[in-house]
Scaffold this active site. Structure first.
Site, PDB file in Angstrom:
ATOM      1  N   ARG A   1      26.127  20.769  44.740  1.00  0.00           N
ATOM      2  CA  ARG A   1      25.968  22.037  45.448  1.00  0.00           C
ATOM      3  C   ARG A   1      24.530  22.487  45.237  1.00  0.00           C
ATOM      4  O   ARG A   1      23.719  22.443  46.135  1.00  0.00           O
ATOM      5  CB  ARG A   1      26.989  23.036  44.902  1.00  0.00           C
TER       6      ARG A   1
ATOM      7  N   LYS B   1      30.122  38.218  39.854  1.00  0.00           N
ATOM      8  CA  LYS B   1      29.678  38.061  41.238  1.00  0.00           C
ATOM      9  C   LYS B   1      30.759  38.541  42.199  1.00  0.00           C
ATOM     10  O   LYS B   1      31.913  38.705  41.795  1.00  0.00           O
ATOM     11  CB  LYS B   1      29.345  36.590  41.499  1.00  0.00           C
TER      12      LYS B   1
ATOM     13  N   MET C   1      45.398  44.514  62.617  1.00  0.00           N
ATOM     14  CA  MET C   1      44.101  44.751  61.993  1.00  0.00           C
ATOM     15  C   MET C   1      44.208  45.785  60.871  1.00  0.00           C
ATOM     16  O   MET C   1      43.675  45.586  59.782  1.00  0.00           O
ATOM     17  CB  MET C   1      43.081  45.209  63.042  1.00  0.00           C
TER      18      MET C   1
ATOM     19  N   TYR D   1      52.676  42.818  67.900  1.00  0.00           N
ATOM     20  CA  TYR D   1      52.019  42.005  68.928  1.00  0.00           C
ATOM     21  C   TYR D   1      52.779  40.707  69.160  1.00  0.00           C
ATOM     22  O   TYR D   1      53.229  40.064  68.192  1.00  0.00           O
ATOM     23  CB  TYR D   1      50.606  41.628  68.471  1.00  0.00           C
TER      24      TYR D   1
HETATM   25  C1  LIG Z   1      31.834  31.410  39.763  1.00  0.00           C
HETATM   26  C2  LIG Z   1      31.223  30.583  38.763  1.00  0.00           C
HETATM   27  C3  LIG Z   1      31.775  30.487  37.480  1.00  0.00           C
HETATM   28  C4  LIG Z   1      33.089  31.084  37.086  1.00  0.00           C
HETATM   29  O1  LIG Z   1      34.141  30.296  37.608  1.00  0.00           O
HETATM   30  P1  LIG Z   1      35.678  30.653  37.343  1.00  0.00           P
HETATM   31  O2  LIG Z   1      36.424  29.498  37.857  1.00  0.00           O
HETATM   32  O3  LIG Z   1      35.952  31.876  38.127  1.00  0.00           O
HETATM   33  O4  LIG Z   1      35.819  30.860  35.901  1.00  0.00           O
HETATM   34  C5  LIG Z   1      31.057  29.783  36.534  1.00  0.00           C
HETATM   35  N1  LIG Z   1      29.868  29.183  36.854  1.00  0.00           N
HETATM   36  C6  LIG Z   1      29.350  29.224  38.087  1.00  0.00           C
HETATM   37  C7  LIG Z   1      28.063  28.532  38.357  1.00  0.00           C
HETATM   38  C8  LIG Z   1      30.006  29.919  39.100  1.00  0.00           C
HETATM   39  O5  LIG Z   1      29.494  29.942  40.322  1.00  0.00           O
END
Ligand SMILES: *Cc1c(COP(=O)(O)O)cnc(C)c1O
Length: 813
Positions: free
Chosen positions: A580, A482, A757, A708
């Site tokens: 969550r 992701k 920036m 700045y």
């Molecule tokens: C991001 C995520 C992981 C991986 O977590 P890490 O700490 O990066 O290994 C596993 N399961 C879910 C549901 C996640 O959102």
């Protein structure tokens, strides 16, 4: 190479089943290589957790007939020839050493802590006018790389140059048996002792084993090394300060060059090299020593040494113009490295159509007609769609290629660039240095600023294998890619994971999954956060949604039924304490009732996510999450009579709660080289290095300010360098004002004033640097974990925050 299997059997101590009369003409260890065919002898190496035996059925289907194995995979006994050995790596090494013995020309063996590859490449350049040289491709210097390099020798060669690298004791004697060097070169040995050795003495002694049977050892004179060299070894030494060395050298800096004054026996002469840094000077001298030893005259040495160039050894993938991907290997062209580059092209091809821009091949050790015949076979077996040849020689042999266009030289190609219509294709750029293919690369490259995030694909493989080694053999692995692979790149990493036979990929949103599927990724992909509006697209692209609420479940079921789906895989998320997403205990009755009698979908897995797997102060809480997961998932399985994959662990969970592996784990940040546990970090390799350059350097006086708000005031004369990277690229603004630093020439340069920036300024008063010099923003040092700590955040935020305008470049060593 042409060898009968019956001659190989005793050399590698194999038991054999099959036809011993079979001839082999190539050796391979890479199941992805398209050159694997019926005359290939495939050594199934068994790494920590990537065992090549698993690819044997695929390889047999592709026509490979000969395998060196440590066991014969089930039901395949009669399907191919098998050479059964105890250890397949040892067998590969024994084979190489047997093969090496059939050649009797000088072999230069190089080892040391730094500079091996550069010395090898430079020697190749310096000696190639006079010899047909075989050398290790890239930095193939390991227990696997060395035998593969040596196996590439053929009858036409008359000089070999091989490098050897070791990480612990007893490795060198194996490499010595394979290389059997006649001339030895010890490059810089470094002062630090590496982890694999007890002390510096042990490290040096071990390296010196490469030269045990050499006729000479070339090295920089040094009392420690002298005390460790075997009395019977003949040496040819050099020094800047010890007149007892065979060759005494003094140096003088010229503008951007160095003049070396060499006194040897009765002769003395000067040679100029186009470098000023210590490492390059020492490496150049190692080469010069080899030339002296081989009897070269000062005039030739002078003429060739001044032409030395910077060596680029990495194969890189970059984004190109008009939807192209570019594999850049524009610094060398020989048959061996062409083979490696074509394998890499196949693995990383982002667009199906494959084009290669290829210069004349220099130094193959083969007559040109034979050489281009082999090259054309290689190109054909790799299914290259078009070949763009550059050079007089390849032009002469254009008949051997299908779909080839040729140009006399690089400039001719460039003037015809528009007509070549580069688009939607993966392009390999492969040319000898003199063809200056970097001119072509720069036309094809997507233009962005000087900042790049370099991603080391070898490190990703290493980290993956590290975590796999912690799993039970039957535990499946989902890798989270992701957020654009935690900022490190989506497709390229997914492609690598596919090769390593990961079981699943995980993304956050449907779009990310669609992009991967559209680019040709075939692994199943779970979408963590599917929105109801994306359900149709998810189904269409064969993605698998995580379902976390009754509302979502009903919405998905409705579409699934409309589309008459059968058994479409979904993943049920349970909330066991993270609060969550997910079904809670109270929701289970309704969930079970809704899931009963729903043939359109199938519960492929049940998962939950831990809130504190990284923090052992919340050990009890973590345990309670696991216990609740066990209870809820067991109930679902029982009442629905299903047997899905269960998974709850992320990276830290894999390390801290191995008992809760269930059927699968979800690896995230660890793949990218970061662990929440410092004692584990040292086993991981750094994946991303964020690099830029110095745009401008100025000197300011005491009392003057930078940036700045005048937040930095010089208290003395200060040299300031400006770097074109800022908070819009993802460098937190709070990393400025002398909290953070960057690395320039291996030295820390503190960030002064606020990060702007698009730019930041650093203090380089004590660093000898020039405009245009490279700058490391993060990588090995400072690493993202350190930066995150200083800024009171976590490495995830730094990594995923690197903006998309920073170009990603992927490389394999
Ligand atoms: C991001 C995520 C992981 C991986 O977590 P890490 O700490 O990066 O290994 C596993 N399961 C879910 C549901 C996640 O959102």
């Amino acid at each position: 190479m042409s060898l009968k299997i019956q001659h190989i059997i005793p050399e590698i101590h194999a038991r054999f089943s099959g036809n011993p009369d079979t001839e082999i003409d190539t050796v391979s260890i890479d199941s992805r290589s398209l050159q694997n065919n019926s005359q290939t002898l495939f050594f199934a190496l068994a790494g920590l957790n990537n065992d090549a035996h698993q690819y044997i059925p695929d390889l047999i289907a592709k026509g490979v007939q000969n395998f060196v194995v440590n066991h014969i995979p089930k039901d395949l006994e009669s399907k191919a020839n098998f050479l059964l050995v105890e250890n397949t790596l040892q067998a590969l090494q024994d084979f190489a050493s047997y093969y090496r013995k059939s050649f009797h020309f000088p072999i230069i063996g190089i080892t040391g802590s730094n500079g091996k590859t550069i010395v090898k490449e430079w020697l190749n350049f310096l000696l190639s006018p006079d010899y047909n040289i075989i050398r290790s491709p890239k930095s193939y210097n390991s227990q696997v790389g060395v035998p593969l390099s040596v196996i590439s020798i053929n009858e036409k060669h008359n000089l070999g140059i091989f490098e050897a690298g070791i990480s612990t004791v007893r490795e060198m004697e194996k490499l010595e048996k394979i290389i059997q060097p006649t001339i030895g070169i010890l490059t810089n040995i470094g002062s630090a002792h590496d982890e694999g050795f007890q002390n510096l003495e042990e490290k040096i002694s071990e390296k010196l084993r490469l030269f045990e049977h050499s006729e000479v050892l070339i090295y920089q004179k040094n009392t420690l090394v002298d005390s460790l060299i075997d009395a019977t070894t003949k040496t040819f030494s050099w020094s800047f300060n010890d007149k007892n060395a065979n060759v005494f050298i003094t140096q003088k800096q010229l503008s951007e060059k160095t003049q070396l004054s060499i006194s040897y026996d009765t002769i003395s002469f000067n040679a100029i090299i186009p470098f000023q840094d210590k490492a390059s000077i020492e490496n150049a001298i190692s080469c010069l020593m080899a030339l002296l030893y081989l009897g070269y005259l000062p005039e030739i040495i002078q003429e060739r040494m001044q032409l030395l160039y910077s060596v680029e050894m990495r194969l890189k993938v970059k984004n190109g113009i008009n939807n192209t991907a570019i594999v850049d290997d524009s610094y060398s062209s020989d048959y061996q490295s062409l083979k490696i580059a074509l394998d890499f092209l196949e693995q990383q091809k982002q667009y199906k159509k494959k084009t290669i821009i290829l210069s004349d091949i220099i130094q193959s050790g083969l007559p040109t007609d034979e050489l281009y015949k082999k090259v054309s076979e290689l190109v054909t077996s790799n299914k290259i769609d078009r070949v763009i040849g550059v050079g007089e020689e390849i032009g002469t042999y254009s008949n051997s290629f299908k779909n080839i266009i040729t140009y006399k030289n690089t400039d001719d190609l460039i003037s015809d660039f528009k007509n070549l219509n580069f688009e939607n294709e993966t392009i390999l750029i492969k040319g000898a240095r003199i063809f200056q293919f970097e001119k072509i690369t720069s036309l094809l490259e997507e233009k962005t600023h000087e900042t790049v995030l370099e991603i080391n694909l070898n490190a990703i493989s290493h980290n993956l294998n590290f975590f796999k080694s912690k799993l039970k053999p039957q535990t499946k692995l989902m890798v989270m890619v992701k957020a654009f692979g935690y900022g490190s790149g989506g497709f390229e990493i997914a492609k690598l994971l596919e090769y390593h036979k990961a079981d699943y990929l995980g993304v956050a949103f449907a779009d990310e999954g669609i992009a991967l599927k559209s680019a040709g990724i075939t692994l199943p992909i779970m979408v963590l956060n599917p929105e109801n509006t994306s359900f149709s697209a998810i189904i269409e692209h064969n993605l698998e949604p995580e379902i976390y609420s009754i509302k979502g479940l009903r919405a998905f079921l409705k579409i699934a039924e409309q589309k008459n789906l059968e058994q479409f895989p979904v993943h049920i998320k349970l909330d066991t304490g993270m609060h969550r997403l997910g079904f809670q205990e109270d929701d289970l009755d309704e969930l079970i009732a809704t899931l009963k009698n729903t043939p359109s979908i199938k519960v492929k897995s049940i998962l939950s996510h831990m809130a504190t797997s990284d923090d052992l102060t919340h050990h009890e809480f973590a345990k309670s999450q696991i216990a609740l997961f066990e209870k809820l998932s067991a109930r679902l399985m029982q009442e629905l009579s299903i047997n899905p994959i269960r998974h709850i662990l992320n990276t830290s969970g894999i390390s801290n709660y191995p008992e809760a592996q269930y059927d699968m784990v979800r690896l995230g940040i660890g793949l990218y080289g970061v662990s929440n546990d410092p004692s584990e970090t040292k086993y991981l390799e750094n994946v991303g290095t964020l690099k830029s350059i110095i745009s401008q350097i100025r000197t300011i006086q005491s009392g003057e300010s930078v940036g700045y708000g005048r937040r930095f005031m010089a208290s003395k004369e200060t040299k300031i360098a400006t770097i074109p990277i800022g908070y819009a690229d993802g460098i937190p603004r709070s990393w400025g004002n002398q909290l953070g630093y960057v690395m320039i020439k291996n030295q820390k340069a503190s960030i002064v004033g606020s990060v702007c920036m698009d730019m930041l300024m650093v203090d380089v008063s004590t660093i000898d640097c020039l405009e245009g010099d490279p700058v490391i923003i993060f990588g090995e040092d400072p690493n993202v974990t350190y930066i995150a700590e200083k800024l009171g955040t976590i490495p995830y935020e730094i990594l995923t925050g690197i903006s998309h305008r920073v170009k990603r470049v992927f490389y394999r060593e």
